[in-house]
Design a protein around this motif. Sequence first.
Motif, PDB file in Angstrom:
ATOM      1  N   PRO A  80       7.567  40.335  16.324  1.00 18.51           N
ATOM      2  CA  PRO A  80       8.094  41.738  16.622  1.00 18.51           C
ATOM      3  C   PRO A  80       8.982  41.735  17.410  1.00 18.51           C
ATOM      4  N   LYS A  81       9.637  42.890  17.552  1.00 15.87           N
ATOM      5  CA  LYS A  81      10.702  42.895  18.838  1.00 15.87           C
ATOM      6  C   LYS A  81       9.878  43.170  20.037  1.00 15.87           C
ATOM      7  N   THR A  82       9.985  42.439  20.831  1.00 19.36           N
ATOM      8  CA  THR A  82       8.922  42.472  22.058  1.00 19.36           C
ATOM      9  C   THR A  82       9.105  43.476  23.131  1.00 19.36           C
ATOM     10  N   ALA A  88       5.651  38.819  24.838  1.00 18.71           N
ATOM     11  CA  ALA A  88       6.696  37.856  24.898  1.00 18.71           C
ATOM     12  C   ALA A  88       6.370  36.491  25.109  1.00 18.71           C
ATOM     13  N   ARG A  89       5.614  36.388  26.101  1.00 20.45           N
ATOM     14  CA  ARG A  89       4.930  35.268  26.548  1.00 20.45           C
ATOM     15  C   ARG A  89       4.138  34.673  25.440  1.00 20.45           C
ATOM     16  N   GLY A 145      13.091  43.784  23.893  1.00 24.58           N
ATOM     17  CA  GLY A 145      13.619  44.260  22.637  1.00 24.58           C
ATOM     18  C   GLY A 145      14.200  43.470  21.783  1.00 24.58           C
ATOM     19  N   LYS A 146      14.018  42.123  21.790  1.00 25.58           N
ATOM     20  CA  LYS A 146      14.461  41.205  20.969  1.00 25.58           C
ATOM     21  C   LYS A 146      13.506  40.589  19.861  1.00 25.58           C
ATOM     22  N   ALA A 151      17.146  35.732  22.767  1.00 28.46           N
ATOM     23  CA  ALA A 151      18.476  36.185  22.261  1.00 28.46           C
ATOM     24  C   ALA A 151      19.308  34.883  22.237  1.00 28.46           C
ATOM     25  N   ILE A 152      19.569  34.426  21.211  1.00 20.34           N
ATOM     26  CA  ILE A 152      20.257  32.975  21.109  1.00 20.34           C
ATOM     27  C   ILE A 152      21.689  33.059  21.868  1.00 20.34           C
ATOM     28  N   GLN A 153      22.178  33.916  22.022  1.00 19.87           N
ATOM     29  CA  GLN A 153      23.657  33.957  22.424  1.00 19.87           C
ATOM     30  C   GLN A 153      23.536  34.369  24.222  1.00 19.87           C
ATOM     31  N   GLY A 154      22.375  34.140  24.483  1.00 22.23           N
ATOM     32  CA  GLY A 154      22.054  34.348  26.002  1.00 22.23           C
ATOM     33  C   GLY A 154      21.300  33.022  26.679  1.00 22.23           C
TER      34      GLY A 154
END
Length: 190
Positions: A80-82, A88-89, A145-146, A151-154
Amino acid sequence: MRLILASASPRRLELLARIGVIPDAVMPADIDETPARGELPPHYAARLAREKAEAVHGAYAGSIILAADTVVAAGRRILPKTEYEEEARRTLALLSGRRHRVHTAVTVIAADAKQRHRLSTTIVSFKRLSDRELDCYLASGEWRGKAGAYAIQGRAEALIRQISGSHSGVVGLPLFETRALLVAAGCTLG
């Protein structure tokens, strides 16, 4: 010819700008994003990209419509988009030390209503995350929300051991495939 981006994602706008494309309008599609029972992740991504493009096409007939959807999958499981830290954990703990796939589907509807589709699949390998690394990443809030809770760009880029495929596809829009679809639909790109 007008280009309409059927997405609310600021990352997709940034990625398009990298190839010199600025949409004439941004119109997020309002569709039901519930996976169908038994739907496999690549099919789910492709269906959502197509449905987003079709939903916006009705209001912008005669324009080129670009839509995409990104799905993070662990095996057959759509992640899911967490929205919550505990979610997320759990997601990051699942991805820790293993490979997963990121499917990004792109649909372009040309001015003549012809649809073109591409699917980019990238294999992403996370390092085994220590409790401290997991806590620090969660404290950043970047996961919110990812899809797949990162986020791979972060900051997460430093936790990824290897990728095989499209980096921009993991961010949310595979530029190679997108450029090819836009050119085939009649967009003039440099």
